[in-house]
Structures are given as C-alpha cells and as structure tokens.
Write a protein that holds these residues in place. Structure first.
Motif, mmCIF file in Angstrom:
data_model
loop_
_atom_site.group_PDB
_atom_site.id
_atom_site.type_symbol
_atom_site.label_atom_id
_atom_site.label_comp_id
_atom_site.label_asym_id
_atom_site.label_seq_id
_atom_site.Cartn_x
_atom_site.Cartn_y
_atom_site.Cartn_z
ATOM 1 N N ALA A 264 0.823 -1.211 0.000
ATOM 2 C CA ALA A 264 0.000 0.000 0.000
ATOM 3 C C ALA A 264 0.858 1.263 0.000
ATOM 4 O O ALA A 264 1.865 1.347 0.712
ATOM 5 N N GLU A 265 0.425 2.249 -0.786
ATOM 6 C CA GLU A 265 1.089 3.545 -0.845
ATOM 7 C C GLU A 265 0.046 4.653 -0.637
ATOM 8 O O GLU A 265 -0.409 5.279 -1.589
ATOM 9 N N PRO A 266 -0.369 4.877 0.590
ATOM 10 C CA PRO A 266 -1.318 5.964 0.853
ATOM 11 C C PRO A 266 -0.681 7.315 0.577
ATOM 12 O O PRO A 266 0.522 7.507 0.803
ATOM 13 N N LYS A 267 -1.491 8.258 0.095
ATOM 14 C CA LYS A 267 -0.961 9.561 -0.292
ATOM 15 C C LYS A 267 -1.614 10.730 0.452
ATOM 16 O O LYS A 267 -0.931 11.628 0.919
ATOM 17 N N ARG A 268 -2.945 10.714 0.521
ATOM 18 C CA ARG A 268 -3.680 11.863 1.051
ATOM 19 C C ARG A 268 -4.783 11.366 1.975
ATOM 20 O O ARG A 268 -5.242 10.232 1.868
ATOM 21 N N VAL A 269 -5.223 12.252 2.868
ATOM 22 C CA VAL A 269 -6.340 11.929 3.742
ATOM 23 C C VAL A 269 -7.280 13.128 3.810
ATOM 24 O O VAL A 269 -6.840 14.284 3.745
ATOM 25 N N LEU A 270 -8.566 12.851 3.911
ATOM 26 C CA LEU A 270 -9.615 13.853 4.105
ATOM 27 C C LEU A 270 -10.307 13.531 5.420
ATOM 28 O O LEU A 270 -10.649 12.374 5.682
ATOM 29 N N CYS A 271 -10.541 14.555 6.246
ATOM 30 C CA CYS A 271 -11.197 14.322 7.538
ATOM 31 C C CYS A 271 -11.788 15.625 8.044
ATOM 32 O O CYS A 271 -11.519 16.693 7.502
ATOM 33 N N GLY A 272 -12.581 15.538 9.091
ATOM 34 C CA GLY A 272 -13.173 16.736 9.683
ATOM 35 C C GLY A 272 -14.421 16.418 10.460
ATOM 36 O O GLY A 272 -14.652 15.283 10.881
ATOM 37 N N SER A 273 -15.277 17.439 10.644
ATOM 38 C CA SER A 273 -16.496 17.283 11.436
ATOM 39 C C SER A 273 -17.718 16.995 10.585
ATOM 40 O O SER A 273 -18.747 16.547 11.100
ATOM 41 N N ALA A 274 -17.653 17.252 9.282
ATOM 42 C CA ALA A 274 -18.841 17.195 8.434
ATOM 43 C C ALA A 274 -19.244 15.763 8.114
ATOM 44 O O ALA A 274 -18.458 14.995 7.548
ATOM 45 N N LEU A 287 -16.619 21.714 9.074
ATOM 46 C CA LEU A 287 -15.393 21.943 8.330
ATOM 47 C C LEU A 287 -14.831 20.620 7.844
ATOM 48 O O LEU A 287 -15.141 19.552 8.386
ATOM 49 N N LEU A 288 -13.979 20.689 6.832
ATOM 50 C CA LEU A 288 -13.220 19.545 6.349
ATOM 51 C C LEU A 288 -11.786 19.968 6.060
ATOM 52 O O LEU A 288 -11.541 21.104 5.640
ATOM 53 N N HIS A 289 -10.863 19.051 6.306
ATOM 54 C CA HIS A 289 -9.455 19.232 5.956
ATOM 55 C C HIS A 289 -9.029 18.154 4.968
ATOM 56 O O HIS A 289 -9.558 17.032 4.968
ATOM 57 N N THR A 290 -8.057 18.470 4.146
ATOM 58 C CA THR A 290 -7.296 17.459 3.418
ATOM 59 C C THR A 290 -5.828 17.655 3.758
ATOM 60 O O THR A 290 -5.377 18.789 3.973
ATOM 61 N N PHE A 291 -5.087 16.561 3.839
ATOM 62 C CA PHE A 291 -3.649 16.616 4.124
ATOM 63 C C PHE A 291 -2.905 15.801 3.067
ATOM 64 O O PHE A 291 -3.184 14.609 2.887
ATOM 65 N N ASP A 292 -2.013 16.454 2.360
ATOM 66 C CA ASP A 292 -1.157 15.754 1.398
ATOM 67 C C ASP A 292 0.048 15.213 2.156
ATOM 68 O O ASP A 292 1.140 15.777 2.126
ATOM 69 N N SER A 293 -0.168 14.115 2.855
ATOM 70 C CA SER A 293 0.849 13.556 3.740
ATOM 71 C C SER A 293 0.757 12.040 3.721
ATOM 72 O O SER A 293 -0.175 11.469 4.310
ATOM 73 N N PRO A 294 1.675 11.345 3.054
ATOM 74 C CA PRO A 294 1.649 9.876 3.061
ATOM 75 C C PRO A 294 1.689 9.291 4.471
ATOM 76 O O PRO A 294 1.013 8.298 4.748
ATOM 77 N N GLY A 295 2.456 9.919 5.370
ATOM 78 C CA GLY A 295 2.549 9.400 6.731
ATOM 79 C C GLY A 295 1.231 9.487 7.466
ATOM 80 O O GLY A 295 0.799 8.533 8.133
#
Length: 569
Positions: A264-274, A287-295
């Motif tokens: 697996a090679e995860p790249k991005r995550v989306l998360c938040g309260s919505a 709100l929602l956030h996205t993070f361009d962070s494989p870690g």
C-alpha cells in the motif's frame, strides 16, 4: 495623532479585521470605525463595509448603510462579500478610519486612517486544505437570497433553486469530497452517515465505475440511513458494516495505490467534522481538511483496516491508548488520537485540558454538546484568570440522538450558548428566538429550517463543529479538531478521530476568523433577544463614545479581546 492599529485573520472566503485606536479613550464623540474596500462588492470599484443598524435603529426592509454613515461600533469586524469569480487575484485593500462628531453629521478622522492590503489564502496551502461552510439559515443574508429568488414560507424551491441555496450555505464544502474522489487511486474510508445525493453520492457513483472504493459505515441504527447507498452501490463499492461501538462516528477518506495490500502507498487523507449528508455540508456548521501527507494517510488507512473486521469495543479500545507519532505537513505539526479509549482512560481529552490550562493568551471553543466537565471548567478558568475566552456551543434537547454523547435533558431546550468570560457570563439564544415573528423592526423574517423541510420535533443542529483553538492570535497556536464531540461517549464508546495541529499561525488564523463569523452572527441574535425582552432599551448605534467604554475597562471581555486581537505580535 495615532493611527488605527489593525491586524487581519484570513480565511479563503473571509477577512476578519481586529482594530484598536489609542485616541479613542480621549474622544468623547468617538462613534466607531468606517471601513472601505477596494475592489468593492459585486464588481464595484470601491465599497464601504455596511452596517445594518444606524443611530435611528435598523434600516427599513433590511437595507444596509455604509459604515461612513453608520460607523461600526466594535473593535472587530468581518467581511465575507466576495465573488471570487470576479476577483480571481484574491487581493483587496481596506482603509480603516475612526469616525467622530455628531450622529447627524459623522466625520472621518483622516489623520488616523490606516490602509492594509490582504490576499485571501487558497483553500489548499502548504499541503493542507481547509474548508468551512456558512451554515447560517437564520441570517439576513439567507433571507435576502430567498427574497431575491421569490421563495417564501409557502413556496417550495425548485430543485435548481434548492441546489443554488445549498451551495451558498456550503460555501465550497460541497466540493471537497467530489474533488477528493476525482482520482484513479484507491479510496478507503470510514463514514458515519453517507446520504448526500446532491454532491457526494453522485461523485462516488461516478468514481466507482472504474475506481476501487472500500468503506466502513455505521450500521448501529435500525433502520439505517446508509442502507440506500449501500444497496445502490453494493456491486461497485466494498462496504463494511460497523456496529460494535456506540456509533462509528468517523468521517474520513484515504487515497493512494494498492491500499488493500502489503504494498500500500497511501498519499492523502480527508477528515473533519462534516457528515457526508446534505445538511452536514450546508445547514450545519462544519469543516473539512485534506492533508497531502503519506505518513498521516497511512495512519488513517491502518485505522480503516482495523475497523473493517468490526472488532468489539474492547478489542478496538486496546488500540486507543496513545496519540500517534507527529507528522509535519507544511507549516503544521499534526498528530491523531483514535477513540474509543479503554474504560476509565481519557488520554485524548486530558491532553486538551492540560493544553488549555497552559494557554498564554486565549481559548476559543466551538462545540456540539460538550459534556466533559473538566474540559468546560478549564475553558472557563482561562477567562477567570484574565485571558481572552470565547465559546459557541450548540445544545440540543433530544436525549435519544446518538450524536448528543451523554444524555441531554429534554427540558433543556435547543439553544446556542455564547460565552464571554466564564460559565456565568454568557448569552443563551433559545430555539424559540428563531421564530418568524421574533425579529427587530426593519429586519426580514429569518429561517430555522431549509425551505421545504418539514418541522421537526426538536430544533435542528446548527453548530456541529468540534474544535478548540488555543492562543490562536499568538505565535504558538494549538488546534484540536476532528470528529469527536467532547463527551465520555466520544472518548470511551465511539469510533472517533481527534487531530492536534500545532504551530501553524496560518491555520489558527482561519479557525479564528471562521469562529468569529459564527460567533458575531449569534451574538447579534442575543442582542435581538435582549431588545425583545426589554433588557436592552434600544437596538441602535450609540450617539457618543459610551459604546466603547467597556472596551477600555480593564478586566472586561471586551478589553481583553481588543488588546489581544489587534496588538499582540
């Protein structure tokens, strides 16, 4: 003569301006501030930021009066009148000028004028995306839109009108999940409710034609709101029902390649309260956030893979014993805590409590039904210790609502609570003050429900946020945000994800600006309530500097906010 001191806090769709003027204390005829923007509203060359009340009260027919004629009698003001299609450069100039003289002939003090230049940030900067919706059904702005569109309480909007209104409320939040799904990568996620048929389900349906989607969903309720989409997409999306905790309250997505394999090679995550519902995106504040962070994406992927097998709460809780390792994403240090924790443990929320007690300047909290007493007491202690503290809380009355966390008594009517300094120093805006007949003279009637919605037994959720910001105006801010309501259920009984974001003044500024957008809206509502109850004699501008007295009285919430917001460097 001293010039106005200003400081701005910028969101992608909002400019929040904090102001101070040293000469104000000696000017008995200080009437407030006039603010001019270039370029102006809706294609105009210049515009004065407006006021909706004057020295004679509200303007008839909900009109606006430019602030050079009806000065702003606050030391904080915000501007959200942006059409970024017409202003693609996102660059604006503001001139802030004190106003003195008589109410019949206000005079601008040009010698004290300050000019500032701002550029609205993009939604995605330094690898982090940030979106807040408007979610203000009970606002003059929404009522004006309905009037302009010819929609009344007896006329249901067309599908196209409803879409336009929902998009205005969503303020870009509706684009986040579809944008995240616009990929050829795998999508793995955990979703509490998946019912939005305006934006998310169509985007997921389109993605699933060729993409690989794997989703955990909350299956505790019977009947379950997710049944429709599970049935419709069962041959295109892999769904995993989750019913071993009180609720599977996560809302996150991970994108990457080969996510279900050891490679697996995860790249991005989306998360938040919505929640992934139409109301969650539009009429509830979220709100929602996205993070361009494989870690960071890998951490969320690991959590999703754990939930796939629907482990018991006890087994799941064994994983919820500590914060994750910290990932650096652009200018922010981010770590996550996944609930539930083992019974009697509260590592996640006690971390927040400790950070609040260590606040140097301020705490802001914007929460849906917070029931954790140590957390609330810590926030109130900040105000009692002479620091800036503001809070905005949504209380609901239906104790059977699973998102309420701990039981909320039915006799505690749905309300917005606004805190200025302590538990005692607050305004409570009850649901009954959203009735059509309870608005000041000159104001349009406002809405509690979206046009066409059927009345509910209990008033709807308005504030669905779950965030706390510590020292937002300082150099070392801390943000706590995510899916978790601040309650025992969220700590020990629900699947949740709670983020800690440290060190990003940019993100803290967005949170602060968006907090005050909501806070000032409901604070005005509280003032309306006071005027209707007769505890505030008028709903009009003061004809002299008496309005500013509390802002220069040491120890008052207004004094703390004026000093902290505009002057701290």
């Amino acid at each position: 003569m001293a010039s106005v001191v200003t400081r701005t806090y910028l969101s992608p769709t909002l400019v929040f301006i904090a102001m101070d003027w040293a000469e104000a204390q000696s000017q008995k005829d200080f009437l407030g501030f006039a603010i001019k923007r270039t370029p102006g509203f809706w294609g105009q060359a210049v515009s004065w930021l407006p006021n909706r009340i004057t020295f004679n009260g509200p303007v008839p027919n909900a009109g606006d009066v430019p602030s050079d004629q009806a000065p702003i009698q606050k030391f904080m003001w915000w501007d959200a009148r942006f059409d970024l299609a017409q202003d693609p450069n996102r660059q604006f100039t503001y001139e802030i000028t004190p106003v003195t003289g008589k109410s019949t002939s206000p005079q601008l003090v040009s010698a004290a004028r300050t000019t500032i230049h701002v550029t609205l940030p993009d939604h995605v900067e330094h690898g982090t995306g940030t979106w807040f919706n408007r979610a203000v059904l009970s606002s003059q702005a929404f009522s004006k839109k309905l009037t302009e569109m010819g929609i009344s309480s007896t006329k249901k909007p067309t599908a196209q009108q409803a879409l336009e209104l929902r998009a205005w409320l969503a303020n870009g939040l509706e684009t986040v999940v579809p944008g995240f799904l616009n990929t050829t990568d795998d999508i793995y996620g955990a979703i509490y409710h998946l019912t939005d048929d305006l934006w998310i389900i169509p985007a997921l349906t389109q993605y699933a034609q060729a993409g690989n989607a794997d989703l955990v969903y909350d299956a505790k309720a019977d009947p379950n709101p997710n049944d429709g989409v599970v049935e419709a997409l069962q041959n295109k999306v892999t769904f995993h029902p989750r019913d071993k905790t009180n609720i599977m309250h996560d809302k996150f997505l991970v994108s990457g390649t080969k996510l279900g394999s050891t490679k697996a090679e995860p790249k991005r995550v989306l998360c938040g309260s919505a929640n992934f519902t139409t109301g969650g995106l539009s009429s509830q504040a979220n709100l929602l956030h996205t993070f361009d962070s494989p870690g960071l994406a890998k951490q969320y992927l690991d959590r999703q893979l754990l939930l796939q097998d629907n482990p018991t709460k006890a087994v799941t809780a064994k994983q919820g014993t500590e914060w994750s390792y910290t990932e650096t994403v652009g200018d922010a240090a981010v770590r996550v805590f996944y609930s539930p924790e083992p019974t009697a443990r509260r590592e996640s929320i006690d971390t927040i409590v400790a950070a609040i007690h260590q606040a140097k300047e301020s705490v802001l909290f914007c929460l849906f039904t917070p029931t954790d007493a140590p957390l609330r007491d810590a926030c109130f202690a900040v105000g009692d210790n002479g620091k800036m503290m503001f809070g905005l809380v949504n209380r609901i009355s239906d104790k059977s609502d699973s998102e309420a966390g701990d039981n909320v008594r039915a006799d505690e009517a749905a309300a917005i609570e606004l805190y200025h300094r302590s538990r005692e120093n607050r305004d409570v805006v009850g649901a009954d003050y959203y009735r059509w007949d309870k608005v000041p003279a000159g104001y349009l009637k406002e809405w509690q429900l979206f046009p066409g919605e059927k009345p509910q037994k209990y008033p709807p959720v308005i504030i669905h946020h779950k965030f706390i910001v510590i020292d937002a105006e300082g150099n070392e801010p801390i943000i706590y945000t995510g899916s978790a309501n601040m309650s025992k259920n969220s700590v020990n009984h629900n699947d949740e994800n709670l983020l800690e974001i440290r060190g990003s003044k940019r993100l803290a500024g967005i949170y602060l600006a968006e907090f005050f957008r909501l806070y000032e809206h409901y604070r005005a509502r509280a003032a309306w309530q006071a005027s209707l109850a007769g505890t505030m004699p008028t709903y009009r501008l003061a004809p002299d500097s008496s309005w500013a007295k509390k802002h220069f009285t040491p120890g008052t919430p207004e004094f703390r906010a004026r000093v902290a917001m505009a002057n701290l460097t």
